[in-house]
Design a protein around this motif. Structure first.
Motif, mmCIF file in Angstrom:
data_model
loop_
_atom_site.group_PDB
_atom_site.id
_atom_site.type_symbol
_atom_site.label_atom_id
_atom_site.label_comp_id
_atom_site.label_asym_id
_atom_site.label_seq_id
_atom_site.Cartn_x
_atom_site.Cartn_y
_atom_site.Cartn_z
ATOM 1 N N PRO A 1 -0.636 3.993 -2.747
ATOM 2 C CA PRO A 1 -1.667 4.986 -2.685
ATOM 3 C C PRO A 1 -1.603 5.884 -1.294
ATOM 4 O O PRO A 1 -1.847 7.140 -1.297
ATOM 5 C CB PRO A 1 -2.700 3.933 -2.131
ATOM 6 N N ARG B 1 0.701 -1.318 0.014
ATOM 7 C CA ARG B 1 0.047 -0.045 0.014
ATOM 8 C C ARG B 1 0.869 1.199 -0.210
ATOM 9 O O ARG B 1 0.413 2.447 0.245
ATOM 10 C CB ARG B 1 -1.065 -0.049 1.290
ATOM 11 N N GLY C 1 0.787 -5.473 -3.958
ATOM 12 C CA GLY C 1 0.608 -3.973 -4.711
ATOM 13 C C GLY C 1 0.453 -3.948 -5.894
ATOM 14 O O GLY C 1 0.409 -2.689 -6.569
ATOM 15 N N THR D 1 0.499 8.694 -3.011
ATOM 16 C CA THR D 1 -0.300 9.442 -3.905
ATOM 17 C C THR D 1 -1.244 10.261 -3.015
ATOM 18 O O THR D 1 -1.237 11.587 -3.442
ATOM 19 C CB THR D 1 -1.241 8.412 -4.614
ATOM 20 N N SER E 1 5.516 -4.734 -4.408
ATOM 21 C CA SER E 1 5.093 -3.982 -5.631
ATOM 22 C C SER E 1 4.255 -4.826 -6.667
ATOM 23 O O SER E 1 3.296 -4.206 -7.360
ATOM 24 C CB SER E 1 6.197 -3.233 -6.301
ATOM 25 N N ASN F 1 -2.079 -3.848 -8.133
ATOM 26 C CA ASN F 1 -3.192 -3.230 -8.569
ATOM 27 C C ASN F 1 -2.890 -1.449 -8.439
ATOM 28 O O ASN F 1 -3.051 -1.131 -9.294
ATOM 29 C CB ASN F 1 -4.340 -3.551 -7.639
ATOM 30 N N HIS F 2 -2.264 -1.155 -7.193
ATOM 31 C CA HIS F 2 -1.670 0.242 -6.971
ATOM 32 C C HIS F 2 -0.645 0.569 -7.973
ATOM 33 O O HIS F 2 -0.647 1.551 -8.400
ATOM 34 C CB HIS F 2 -1.201 0.253 -5.531
ATOM 35 N N HIS G 1 -2.109 1.400 -11.577
ATOM 36 C CA HIS G 1 -2.862 2.484 -11.671
ATOM 37 C C HIS G 1 -1.979 3.875 -11.111
ATOM 38 O O HIS G 1 -2.376 4.784 -11.917
ATOM 39 C CB HIS G 1 -4.231 2.418 -10.621
ATOM 40 N N ALA G 2 -1.044 3.758 -10.498
ATOM 41 C CA ALA G 2 -0.039 4.820 -10.658
ATOM 42 C C ALA G 2 0.538 5.023 -11.941
ATOM 43 O O ALA G 2 0.677 6.233 -12.242
ATOM 44 C CB ALA G 2 1.165 4.423 -9.445
#
Length: 340
Positions: free
Chosen positions: A82, A79, A109, A85, A105, A111-112, A115-116
């Protein structure tokens, strides 16, 4: 310059970014080199020291926030992005660096991460890729090569590994670099270029774990093999490799092919990390032994609007609209019933 800065009264050095915490990594771990270069890089950045933020997830790599004298957040597994972010959205002028392992990652992680990449958040992510779960004692990670024996695959890993560069570029990352942990000059250069890049920057470090995957990158980074098995990309320069720089790359059909320079007319392809189209950057990121050398250096570096600036501009635009302002005024006056 990456974001708004504050003038520093005195030059900073690596020592200014060392903490009083005992570094708790195994002797010989590649993480030490990443830490040293990160401390050196922070000292060269134009941000005031109090505007630097380090964010990490969980894993051996993520202990680095204790060893960097910056504001820091040691978040939860997978996480870190996010959390980072949120910090960047709250204060776009922060210099935010995120530190994560290949498991942290690419697995929990993942999914994050994608999207980043697609949002192009103005963050810098350093991935410590030792191709194993180190802190939890040697389980297969999403980047573990097929056939490698691990605690969760004692007969050999049977899953296809992720290529971090392929995922990053495919998901929209505007900056991607791959660097060995034993090349401090290349690593420091990648960190500084990432800092000056406005957008999501991914630096994959080929990092050695001396306990569970010792030598996992040796064919690529070893003193006796790197000239043949590694091609260092330089902007505006022909892509050449080999012990005597006798090989290059050409386009043949719909793919890259290796060529012997003396047998070809026109020379090798010239590297351009600023090309907007991703086709060749993806091809370079995907090159692997034994058919190709592994590409290192800055593979992709393109400019596009960053997420947090777009969000803040949208807020400004909304405030300027009369309908938003009238609702805002009603809320402030307490007459919210008039909105219904």
């Amino acid at each position: 310059m990456k974001t708004d800065t504050i003038d520093k009264k005195t030059p900073l050095t690596r020592k200014d970014f060392k903490t009083d915490q005992a570094v708790r990594w195994c002797p010989g771990c590649g993480d030490y080199m990443i830490l040293a270069n990160m401390q050196k890089a922070f000292a060269q950045m134009d941000h005031a020291k109090e505007n630097n933020l380090s964010v990490s997830g969980i894993g051996c790599s993520s202990r680095i926030t204790y060893y960097l004298e910056t504001f820091g957040i040691h978040s939860v597994h997978g996480r870190a992005l996010p959390v980072a972010t949120g910090a960047k959205l709250a204060n776009p002028d922060l210099n935010v660096w995120v530190f994560s392992g290949d498991g942290d990652s690419m697995a929990i992680g993942g999914n994050h991460f994608i999207h980043a990449c697609r949002r192009n958040v103005d963050l810098n992510l350093v991935i410590f890729n030792n191709k194993i779960y180190g802190m939890t004692k040697g389980q297969s990670s999403p980047t573990t090569p097929a056939g490698v024996k691990t605690k969760t695959a004692p007969e050999g890993n049977y899953e296809n590994p992720f290529n971090i560069g392929e995922i990053a570029i495919g998901a929209g990352a505007t900056f991607y670099a791959r660097v060995p942990d034993n090349d401090p000059k290349m690593m420091e250069e990648a960190m500084m270029q990432a800092y000056n890049h406005k957008g999501f920057s991914v630096i994959e470090v080929l990092q050695n774990c001396v306990i569970f995957t010792d030598g996992i990158h040796e064919k690529i980074t070893g003193r006796d093999t790197k000239d043949e098995h590694q091609v260092v990309l330089e902007e505006g320069e022909p892509i050449v490799f080999g012990n005597d720089k006798e090989f290059g790359l050409k386009v043949e059909g719909m793919k890259l092919n290796k060529m012997t320079l003396e047998d070809e007319i026109g020379g090798s392809l010239v590297h351009d990390p600023t090309e907007d189209d991703t086709i060749f950057h993806l091809a370079l990121a995907r090159m692997q032994l034994p058919n190709f050398p592994v590409a290192t250096g800055i593979i992709r570096k393109v400019e596009k609007p960053s997420f947090e600036r777009e969000v803040h501009q949208a807020i400004v635009d909304a405030k300027e609209r009369s309908d938003f302002q009238s609702v805002h005024d009603l809320i402030r006056s307490g007459n919210t019933w008039d909105i219904v």
